[in-house]
Design an enzyme around this catalytic site. Structure first.
Site, PDB file in Angstrom:
ATOM      1  N   ARG A  57       0.900  -1.159   0.000  1.00 27.48           N
ATOM      2  CA  ARG A  57       0.000   0.000   0.000  1.00 27.48           C
ATOM      3  C   ARG A  57       0.936   1.207   0.000  1.00 27.48           C
ATOM      4  O   ARG A  57       1.468   1.564   1.042  1.00 27.48           O
ATOM      5  CB  ARG A  57      -0.858   0.012   1.256  1.00 27.48           C
ATOM      6  CG  ARG A  57      -1.658  -1.260   1.487  1.00 27.48           C
ATOM      7  CD  ARG A  57      -3.046  -1.129   0.935  1.00 27.48           C
ATOM      8  NE  ARG A  57      -3.878  -2.263   1.283  1.00 27.48           N
ATOM      9  CZ  ARG A  57      -4.546  -2.988   0.390  1.00 27.48           C
ATOM     10  NH1 ARG A  57      -4.430  -2.740  -0.900  1.00 27.48           N
ATOM     11  NH2 ARG A  57      -5.330  -3.966   0.778  1.00 27.48           N
ATOM     12  N   ASP A 112     -12.722  -7.300  -3.603  1.00 27.40           N
ATOM     13  CA  ASP A 112     -13.877  -6.433  -3.344  1.00 27.40           C
ATOM     14  C   ASP A 112     -14.882  -6.400  -4.498  1.00 27.40           C
ATOM     15  O   ASP A 112     -16.035  -6.024  -4.316  1.00 27.40           O
ATOM     16  CB  ASP A 112     -13.411  -5.002  -3.040  1.00 27.40           C
ATOM     17  CG  ASP A 112     -12.462  -4.952  -1.853  1.00 27.40           C
ATOM     18  OD1 ASP A 112     -12.474  -5.891  -1.038  1.00 27.40           O
ATOM     19  OD2 ASP A 112     -11.692  -3.975  -1.747  1.00 27.40           O
ATOM     20  N   ALA A 171     -28.569 -16.253   4.331  1.00 25.45           N
ATOM     21  CA  ALA A 171     -28.704 -15.297   5.446  1.00 25.45           C
ATOM     22  C   ALA A 171     -30.140 -14.831   5.654  1.00 25.45           C
ATOM     23  O   ALA A 171     -30.900 -14.683   4.697  1.00 25.45           O
ATOM     24  CB  ALA A 171     -27.812 -14.086   5.183  1.00 25.45           C
ATOM     25  N   LYS A 198     -37.022 -21.178  13.473  1.00 24.23           N
ATOM     26  CA  LYS A 198     -35.736 -21.554  12.889  1.00 24.23           C
ATOM     27  C   LYS A 198     -34.741 -21.901  13.994  1.00 24.23           C
ATOM     28  O   LYS A 198     -34.738 -21.257  15.040  1.00 24.23           O
ATOM     29  CB  LYS A 198     -35.188 -20.401  12.041  1.00 24.23           C
ATOM     30  CG  LYS A 198     -35.927 -20.201  10.725  1.00 24.23           C
ATOM     31  CD  LYS A 198     -35.086 -19.389   9.761  1.00 24.23           C
ATOM     32  CE  LYS A 198     -35.776 -19.249   8.425  1.00 24.23           C
ATOM     33  NZ  LYS A 198     -34.907 -18.687   7.388  1.00 24.23           N
ATOM     34  N   ARG A 241      -8.484 -13.589   2.409  1.00 21.74           N
ATOM     35  CA  ARG A 241      -7.474 -13.429   1.359  1.00 21.74           C
ATOM     36  C   ARG A 241      -6.421 -14.519   1.502  1.00 21.74           C
ATOM     37  O   ARG A 241      -6.269 -15.136   2.541  1.00 21.74           O
ATOM     38  CB  ARG A 241      -6.813 -12.051   1.485  1.00 21.74           C
ATOM     39  CG  ARG A 241      -7.790 -10.933   1.312  1.00 21.74           C
ATOM     40  CD  ARG A 241      -7.176  -9.672   0.757  1.00 21.74           C
ATOM     41  NE  ARG A 241      -5.870  -9.354   1.250  1.00 21.74           N
ATOM     42  CZ  ARG A 241      -5.513  -8.155   1.714  1.00 21.74           C
ATOM     43  NH1 ARG A 241      -6.394  -7.191   1.760  1.00 21.74           N
ATOM     44  NH2 ARG A 241      -4.301  -7.921   2.119  1.00 21.74           N
TER      45      ARG A 241
END
Ligand code: F6P
Length: 308
Positions: A57, A112, A171, A198, A241
């Site tokens: 970076r 991303d 989800a 649930k 990652r």
């Protein structure tokens, strides 16, 4: 990224180029940290996550002085063209270098999936599979204890990873930066799942959302009774990652890396190589950096319907 590096090196050699790797991203570029790469040097790397060249970076490269320094290092080495494998930050600098007269090709690569000009970027599929494996495990524990599990995924300001992991993980609630979400709406989703009997409920939240995992947990701490379920929070972070790339990422990276070299060989540059509707396409870097990639928010409604 390694699959893309391998494709650039071997396609480059095939097209008659001498290929040189830049170590440590733009930091290494400024310092002239270059390494000649032959076909054998990129053997055995296609299955490895990350990048054998290293990354950085670089705040210095955001300045004009930094970019001048990088350009001088390239010219000093007689390097005539550059392939930049990376996300929006990398491609913004790639565009700047291109404006300064260097032949630059970008290759869309970030977990991303927020780079304009490519439907999908290198790393997304692997990161999603890693997130899903974690989510599947968390659901097992949540079911056993009749709990809600709240999982935060990466993505910077983009909700793509959360939306896709949320849908694929089943989800009950998904929270993304693109949509302002009231924590009470999330509480209502959990409560509704509890009342429907649930055994567990899953919330997937993007790190860039105003109410990320930490903020939601803080909010629910005070209003726990409203959820029905007891709640546990997991922030996946960098675990998403660095995994060994799956077949989709290896093929995508290979196609994009090879296409970048083909464009350079034809004297075409100032472009980002990405994929749209399954086809490899080139988009001017100026257009890439000036636009924000839209997210298909219709998928949130699909997720809501499927959470019944
Ligand atoms: O852009 C990729 C990404 O993994 C984001 O999802 C995340 O916010 C960021 O990088 C993390 O950056 P760093 O590795 O510098 O902590």
């Amino acid at each position: 990224m390694n699959a893309a590096i391998r494709a650039v090196v071997r396609t480059g050699i095939e097209r008659g180029f001498a290929v040189i790797g830049v170590r440590r991203g733009y930091d290494g570029l400024m310092e002239g940290d270059f390494v000649p790469l032959a076909a054998r040097d990129v053997g055995g790397i296609i299955q490895a996550g990350g990048t054998v060249l290293g990354s950085a970076r670089s705040s210095e490269f955001k300045t004009e002085e930094g970019r001048e320094k990088g350009l001088a290092a390239l010219r000093n080495e007689g390097i005539e063209g550059l392939v930049v494998i990376g996300g929006n930050g990398s491609q913004t600098a790639a565009h700047a270098l291109s404006q300064m007269g260097l032949a630059v090709l970008g290759v869309a690569s970030t977990i991303d999936n927020d780079v304009y000009g490519s439907d999908v970027t290198i790393g997304v599929d692997t990161a999603l599979n890693i997130a899903l494996e974690a989510i599947d495990r968390l659901k097992v524990t949540a079911s056993s204890h009749r709990r809600a599990t709240l999982v935060e995924v990466m993505g910077r300001e983009c909700g793509y990873l959360a939306l896709m992991a949320g849908i694929a993980g089943g989800a009950e609630s998904i929270v993304i930066p693109e949509v302002e979400t009231d924590p009470e709406a999330v509480a209502a989703d959990l409560r509704a799942a509890y009342e429907r009997g649930k055994p567990h409920a899953l919330v997937v939240v993007a790190e860039g959302a105003r109410y990320n995992a930490t903020e939601l947990a803080r909010h629910f701490e005070k209003h726990r009774d409203r959820l029905g379920f007891d709640l546990r929070v997991t922030i996946l972070g960098h675990v998403q990652r660095g995994g060994s790339p799956g077949v989709s990422d290896r093929l995508l990276a290979t196609r994009l890396g090879a296409a970048a070299v083909d464009h350079l060989a034809r004297g075409e540059h100032g472009l980002l190589i990405g994929v749209q509707k399954g086809e490899v396409v080139a988009t001017p870097l100026g257009e890439v950096v000036a636009n924000r990639k839209p997210l298909d928010l219709g998928l949130l409604e699909l997720a809501r319907v499927l959470a019944q």
